[in-house]
Motif scaffolding. Sequence first.
Motif, mmCIF file in Angstrom:
data_model
loop_
_atom_site.group_PDB
_atom_site.id
_atom_site.type_symbol
_atom_site.label_atom_id
_atom_site.label_comp_id
_atom_site.label_asym_id
_atom_site.label_seq_id
_atom_site.Cartn_x
_atom_site.Cartn_y
_atom_site.Cartn_z
ATOM 1 N N GLN A 1 31.112 -37.772 -70.381
ATOM 2 C CA GLN A 1 31.966 -38.358 -71.418
ATOM 3 C C GLN A 1 32.557 -37.270 -72.315
ATOM 4 O OE1 GLN A 1 28.978 -40.976 -73.084
ATOM 5 N NE2 GLN A 1 29.924 -42.811 -72.187
ATOM 6 N N LYS A 2 31.718 -36.325 -72.726
ATOM 7 C CA LYS A 2 32.195 -35.215 -73.551
ATOM 8 C C LYS A 2 33.289 -34.438 -72.833
ATOM 9 C CE LYS A 2 28.491 -33.735 -76.653
ATOM 10 N NZ LYS A 2 27.544 -32.635 -76.941
ATOM 11 N N MET A 3 33.028 -34.145 -71.564
ATOM 12 C CA MET A 3 33.971 -33.330 -70.797
ATOM 13 C C MET A 3 35.317 -34.022 -70.640
ATOM 14 S SD MET A 3 34.400 -30.426 -69.407
ATOM 15 C CE MET A 3 32.713 -29.819 -69.373
ATOM 16 N N ILE A 4 35.323 -35.312 -70.436
ATOM 17 C CA ILE A 4 36.580 -36.063 -70.286
ATOM 18 C C ILE A 4 37.410 -35.954 -71.562
ATOM 19 C CG2 ILE A 4 37.579 -38.375 -70.102
ATOM 20 C CD1 ILE A 4 35.269 -39.061 -68.169
ATOM 21 N N PHE A 5 36.779 -36.219 -72.714
ATOM 22 C CA PHE A 5 37.499 -36.173 -73.986
ATOM 23 C C PHE A 5 37.957 -34.750 -74.308
ATOM 24 C CE2 PHE A 5 34.813 -40.053 -75.008
ATOM 25 C CZ PHE A 5 35.869 -40.941 -74.842
ATOM 26 N N GLN A 6 37.103 -33.769 -74.061
ATOM 27 C CA GLN A 6 37.461 -32.379 -74.345
ATOM 28 C C GLN A 6 38.594 -31.899 -73.445
ATOM 29 O OE1 GLN A 6 33.657 -30.433 -73.882
ATOM 30 N NE2 GLN A 6 33.226 -30.496 -76.069
ATOM 31 N N THR A 7 38.568 -32.317 -72.183
ATOM 32 C CA THR A 7 39.616 -31.915 -71.236
ATOM 33 C C THR A 7 40.967 -32.495 -71.636
ATOM 34 O OG1 THR A 7 37.986 -31.767 -69.441
ATOM 35 C CG2 THR A 7 40.304 -31.926 -68.808
ATOM 36 N N LEU A 8 40.980 -33.761 -72.036
ATOM 37 C CA LEU A 8 42.229 -34.401 -72.470
ATOM 38 C C LEU A 8 42.790 -33.708 -73.710
ATOM 39 C CD1 LEU A 8 41.333 -38.173 -71.961
ATOM 40 C CD2 LEU A 8 42.938 -36.811 -70.609
ATOM 41 N N LEU A 9 41.904 -33.368 -74.636
ATOM 42 C CA LEU A 9 42.320 -32.682 -75.860
ATOM 43 C C LEU A 9 42.856 -31.291 -75.540
ATOM 44 C CD1 LEU A 9 42.377 -33.192 -78.915
ATOM 45 C CD2 LEU A 9 40.092 -32.189 -79.060
ATOM 46 N N ALA A 10 42.161 -30.582 -74.645
ATOM 47 C CA ALA A 10 42.594 -29.241 -74.238
ATOM 48 C C ALA A 10 43.939 -29.293 -73.517
ATOM 49 C CB ALA A 10 41.538 -28.602 -73.336
ATOM 50 N N LEU A 11 44.153 -30.334 -72.715
ATOM 51 C CA LEU A 11 45.429 -30.510 -72.009
ATOM 52 C C LEU A 11 46.562 -30.681 -73.012
ATOM 53 C CD1 LEU A 11 47.179 -31.018 -69.500
ATOM 54 C CD2 LEU A 11 46.456 -33.420 -69.589
ATOM 55 N N ALA A 12 46.351 -31.538 -74.000
ATOM 56 C CA ALA A 12 47.387 -31.794 -75.008
ATOM 57 C C ALA A 12 47.723 -30.518 -75.777
ATOM 58 C CB ALA A 12 46.924 -32.890 -75.971
ATOM 59 N N PHE A 13 46.705 -29.771 -76.173
ATOM 60 C CA PHE A 13 46.947 -28.561 -76.962
ATOM 61 C C PHE A 13 47.584 -27.458 -76.113
ATOM 62 C CE2 PHE A 13 45.780 -24.617 -79.172
ATOM 63 C CZ PHE A 13 46.288 -24.919 -80.441
ATOM 64 N N SER A 14 47.153 -27.327 -74.865
ATOM 65 C CA SER A 14 47.737 -26.316 -73.967
ATOM 66 C C SER A 14 49.216 -26.596 -73.724
ATOM 67 C CB SER A 14 46.977 -26.280 -72.634
ATOM 68 O OG SER A 14 45.637 -25.908 -72.831
ATOM 69 N N CYS A 15 49.558 -27.871 -73.548
ATOM 70 C CA CYS A 15 50.965 -28.249 -73.358
ATOM 71 C C CYS A 15 51.775 -27.951 -74.616
ATOM 72 C CB CYS A 15 51.067 -29.728 -72.998
ATOM 73 S SG CYS A 15 50.488 -30.135 -71.339
ATOM 74 N N TYR A 16 51.178 -28.210 -75.783
ATOM 75 C CA TYR A 16 51.857 -27.902 -77.056
ATOM 76 C C TYR A 16 52.183 -26.405 -77.133
ATOM 77 C CZ TYR A 16 52.443 -26.861 -82.026
ATOM 78 O OH TYR A 16 52.928 -26.404 -83.225
#
Length: 301
Positions: A111-126
């Motif tokens: 669960q942690k990894m899913i949320f962290q990955t989504l957050l990292a994806l959004a920030f990396s795209c930014y």
Amino acid sequence: MMITLLIAFAVGIVLGKVMLPVLHKLKFGQNIYELAPEAHKKKQGTPTMGGLVIAGAAIAAALVMNDYSVPMGQNMLLAMLLMALGNLCIGFVDDMTKIRKGKNGGLTPKQKMIFQTLLALAFSCYCYFHPQVGSVIKVPFFRVEWDLGIWYIPMMMFIIVGTTNSANLLDGLDGLLTSVSMVDFATLAVLCGAASLGSLGVGCAAMCGACMAFLSRNAYPAQMFMGDTGSLFLGGAVAALAFVFDMPLVLIPVGIIYILETLSDIIQVGYFKLTHGKRFFKMAPLHHHLELSGWSEAKLV
């Protein structure tokens, strides 16, 4: 940056004084891991979720000193704060789950990894689409730049998730993550100042001042723990700052303690599997091995 640091420190001192009795009253106590060193058992019930003190102080100081002439979509300081806040939310849910269950087990690793990955994806795209960041990264101390192209996004996601979880691993002794992060943010503030990136320097100074204030409650013997709320907030902030600074590789020298802690954990798990039950360290991560070797918490920190 100095004014920002002083504001964050002052706000953090006040928040710490106000929140400590509140956490006691709510019985938001830390549940100590069953396999932790014996000396840690006496810490059972110490108020946790003190990361809210760090976050509140840092965000307040950064917002007061932020340069609002920069368009909101390009304001890298605000992007850093949002990234750190996103990680704080993950940590907050994890801490609340532990408190409700009454044991050291909140969100599952998946669960942690899913949320962290989504957050990292959004920030990396930014960062990838930001006109001042892009896919080019600078190599610290050398006049070299690497254009990663579209590979920038997955590589940065890996680094962000790794850094955030490394901070979480490091939060195992009184004052350890707080003091290490304080030095890391101070170093990044100096680098931002040298590069004339004043707005990012403000963010670094705010984080540093907030850690300084929290250390007054978190140094051995700790009156308050930061919990995953604080460790994920700090990990997210230091990773985000390195990225918007356009120099993620600076995390290698600046975050060397994070790296050592993570490597020790990887070595322990790998060695355990390869040798069918033997341990390379007395206990992982590294600070627990040194603690079981006879080092005091104060000496370790």
